[in-house]
Design a protein around this motif. Structure first.
Motif, short mmCIF file in Angstrom:
data_model
loop_
_atom_site.label_atom_id
_atom_site.label_comp_id
_atom_site.label_asym_id
_atom_site.label_seq_id
_atom_site.Cartn_x
_atom_site.Cartn_y
_atom_site.Cartn_z
N ALA A 1 0.84 -1.21 0.00
CA ALA A 1 0.00 0.00 0.00
C ALA A 1 0.87 1.25 0.00
O ALA A 1 0.56 2.23 -0.70
CB ALA A 1 -0.93 -0.01 1.21
N GLU A 2 1.95 1.22 0.77
CA GLU A 2 2.82 2.39 0.79
C GLU A 2 3.44 2.64 -0.58
O GLU A 2 3.56 3.78 -1.01
CB GLU A 2 3.91 2.24 1.85
N ARG A 3 3.81 1.58 -1.26
CA ARG A 3 4.33 1.74 -2.63
C ARG A 3 3.30 2.41 -3.53
O ARG A 3 3.62 3.29 -4.31
CB ARG A 3 4.72 0.38 -3.22
N VAL A 4 2.05 1.96 -3.43
CA VAL A 4 0.99 2.52 -4.26
C VAL A 4 0.78 4.01 -3.93
O VAL A 4 0.74 4.85 -4.82
CB VAL A 4 -0.32 1.73 -4.10
N PHE A 5 0.67 4.33 -2.64
CA PHE A 5 0.45 5.72 -2.24
C PHE A 5 1.64 6.60 -2.62
O PHE A 5 1.46 7.73 -3.08
CB PHE A 5 0.18 5.82 -0.74
N GLU B 1 4.80 -17.55 2.50
CA GLU B 1 5.99 -18.27 2.02
C GLU B 1 7.29 -17.57 2.40
O GLU B 1 8.37 -18.08 2.10
CB GLU B 1 5.91 -18.45 0.50
N ARG B 2 7.19 -16.43 3.02
CA ARG B 2 8.37 -15.63 3.35
C ARG B 2 8.61 -15.62 4.85
O ARG B 2 7.69 -15.84 5.64
CB ARG B 2 8.18 -14.20 2.84
N SER B 3 9.82 -15.30 5.21
CA SER B 3 10.13 -15.15 6.63
C SER B 3 9.70 -13.77 7.09
O SER B 3 9.63 -12.82 6.30
CB SER B 3 11.63 -15.33 6.87
N LEU B 4 9.42 -13.68 8.37
CA LEU B 4 9.06 -12.38 8.93
C LEU B 4 10.22 -11.40 8.77
O LEU B 4 10.02 -10.23 8.46
CB LEU B 4 8.67 -12.52 10.41
N SER B 5 11.44 -11.89 8.93
CA SER B 5 12.60 -10.98 8.81
C SER B 5 12.73 -10.44 7.39
O SER B 5 13.10 -9.27 7.21
CB SER B 5 13.89 -11.67 9.26
N SER B 6 12.41 -11.23 6.36
CA SER B 6 12.50 -10.70 4.99
C SER B 6 11.42 -9.66 4.74
O SER B 6 11.63 -8.68 4.03
CB SER B 6 12.43 -11.82 3.96
N LEU B 7 10.24 -9.86 5.33
CA LEU B 7 9.17 -8.87 5.20
C LEU B 7 9.53 -7.58 5.93
O LEU B 7 9.25 -6.49 5.43
CB LEU B 7 7.86 -9.45 5.72
N LYS B 8 10.16 -7.70 7.08
CA LYS B 8 10.61 -6.51 7.80
C LYS B 8 11.66 -5.75 6.99
O LYS B 8 11.63 -4.52 6.93
CB LYS B 8 11.19 -6.90 9.16
N GLN B 9 12.57 -6.48 6.35
CA GLN B 9 13.60 -5.84 5.54
C GLN B 9 12.96 -5.07 4.38
O GLN B 9 13.32 -3.93 4.10
CB GLN B 9 14.58 -6.88 5.02
N GLU B 10 12.01 -5.70 3.71
CA GLU B 10 11.31 -5.02 2.61
C GLU B 10 10.56 -3.79 3.12
O GLU B 10 10.65 -2.71 2.53
CB GLU B 10 10.33 -5.98 1.94
N PHE B 11 9.84 -3.95 4.21
CA PHE B 11 9.09 -2.85 4.81
C PHE B 11 10.02 -1.68 5.13
O PHE B 11 9.72 -0.53 4.80
CB PHE B 11 8.37 -3.34 6.08
N ASN B 12 11.15 -1.96 5.76
CA ASN B 12 12.10 -0.90 6.11
C ASN B 12 12.65 -0.19 4.89
O ASN B 12 12.84 1.03 4.90
CB ASN B 12 13.26 -1.47 6.95
N SER B 13 12.90 -0.92 3.82
CA SER B 13 13.40 -0.32 2.59
C SER B 13 12.36 0.59 1.96
O SER B 13 12.68 1.71 1.53
CB SER B 13 13.80 -1.41 1.59
N VAL B 14 11.13 0.12 1.90
CA VAL B 14 10.04 0.94 1.35
C VAL B 14 9.85 2.20 2.18
O VAL B 14 9.73 3.30 1.67
CB VAL B 14 8.73 0.12 1.25
N ARG B 15 9.83 2.03 3.51
CA ARG B 15 9.64 3.17 4.42
C ARG B 15 10.74 4.20 4.23
O ARG B 15 10.47 5.40 4.15
CB ARG B 15 9.67 2.70 5.89
N ALA B 16 11.98 3.75 4.18
CA ALA B 16 13.10 4.69 4.02
C ALA B 16 12.98 5.45 2.70
O ALA B 16 13.16 6.67 2.66
CB ALA B 16 14.43 3.95 4.12
N ALA B 17 12.67 4.74 1.63
CA ALA B 17 12.55 5.38 0.32
C ALA B 17 11.42 6.40 0.32
O ALA B 17 11.56 7.49 -0.24
CB ALA B 17 12.31 4.32 -0.76
N THR B 18 10.30 6.07 0.95
CA THR B 18 9.17 7.01 1.01
C THR B 18 9.56 8.27 1.77
O THR B 18 9.28 9.38 1.31
CB THR B 18 7.95 6.34 1.67
N ASP B 19 10.19 8.11 2.90
CA ASP B 19 10.56 9.29 3.70
C ASP B 19 11.56 10.17 2.98
O ASP B 19 11.43 11.40 3.01
CB ASP B 19 11.08 8.87 5.07
#
Length: 170
Positions: free
Chosen positions: A69-73, A104-122
Motif C-alpha cells: 500500500a505504501e508503494r501505491v500511495f 511463504e516468506r520469513s518475517l525478517s524478509s518482510l521486515k527488511q522489505e518494509f524498512n526499505s520501502v519506508r526509508a525510500a518514502t521518507d
C-alpha cells in the motif's frame, strides 16, 4: 504547508488523515518515522502467522500489505508531484495480499522489505518542495493532493499499528 483539507482526498481516507498528527509533511516524518519503524521491527516471530479471526490477515500478511500500500500511495504522490495529470487507478488490497505470498516468506524478509520501502518514502517526501506538496491529481476517481497522500501513508501505518496492538496482541 498545513494539514490536508477535506477536499484534498476521498472521504474514505479521512480516517487515516485524522490519525496522523502534525502540521506538515516534514513534521509527520520527524514525528513518526522512528517510532513506526521501531514498532514494526519488533513484531515477534511467535505472532508471524497469527490471525486474530478466521479470514483475517496474518501478521506477515499485514506487513506485506503495508509495504504494498505504501508503494501505491508513494507512486501516486510521485506521479502527481511531478505534474503527471494522468488519472491513476485504484488497487484491490485483498488481491495484493492473496498474490503477495507472505506466508511463504520469513518475517525478517518482510521486515527488511518494509524498512526499505519506508526509508525510500521518507527520503522522497522530505525532498518535495511546497509547490509539489500542494499539487493535486486523480486517483481512484477522486481528487487527491500530494499533501493528503503523505498523511494517508502515515495514517495507514498508524491504523494498522493500532489493529495489531488491539486485535493481534503485539
Amino acid at each position: 504547508m498545513a494539514r490536508p483539507q477535506a477536499n484534498e482526498s476521498a472521504p474514505y481516507y479521512q480516517k487515516y488523515i485524522m490519525l496522523a498528527e502534525g502540521d506538515s509533511v516534514m513534521e509527520l516524518v520527524n514525528k513518526y518515522a522512528f517510532d513506526i519503524q521501531e514498532f514494526y521491527n519488533n513484531l515477534p516471530e511467535s505472532k508471524a502467522d497469527f490471525a486474530y479471526a478466521e479470514n483475517k490477515w496474518t501478521v506477515k500478511q499485514v506487513l506485506q500489505h503495508l509495504a504494498d500500500a505504501e508503494r501505491v500511495f508513494a507512486y501516486r504522490a510521485l506521479r502527481i508531484s511531478r505534474g503527471d495529470i494522468t488519472p491513476l487507478a485504484s488497487f484491490e488490497e485483498n488481491a495484493y495480499v492473496e498474490n503477495g505470498f507472505a506466508e511463504e516468506r520469513s518475517l525478517s524478509s518482510l521486515k527488511q522489505e518494509f524498512n526499505s520501502v519506508r526509508a525510500a518514502t521518507d527520503i522522497f517526501l522530505l525532498a518535495l518542495n511546497e509547490d509539489q506538496i500542494k499539487r493535486t491529481g486523480t486517483a481512484s476517481n477522486s481528487t487527491v493532493s500530494v499533501n493528503a497522500l503523505a498523511y494517508i501513508i502515515y495514517g495507514h501505518l498508524l491504523h494498522h499499528r493500532n489493529i495489531l496492538q488491539e486485535r493481534y496482541g503485539v
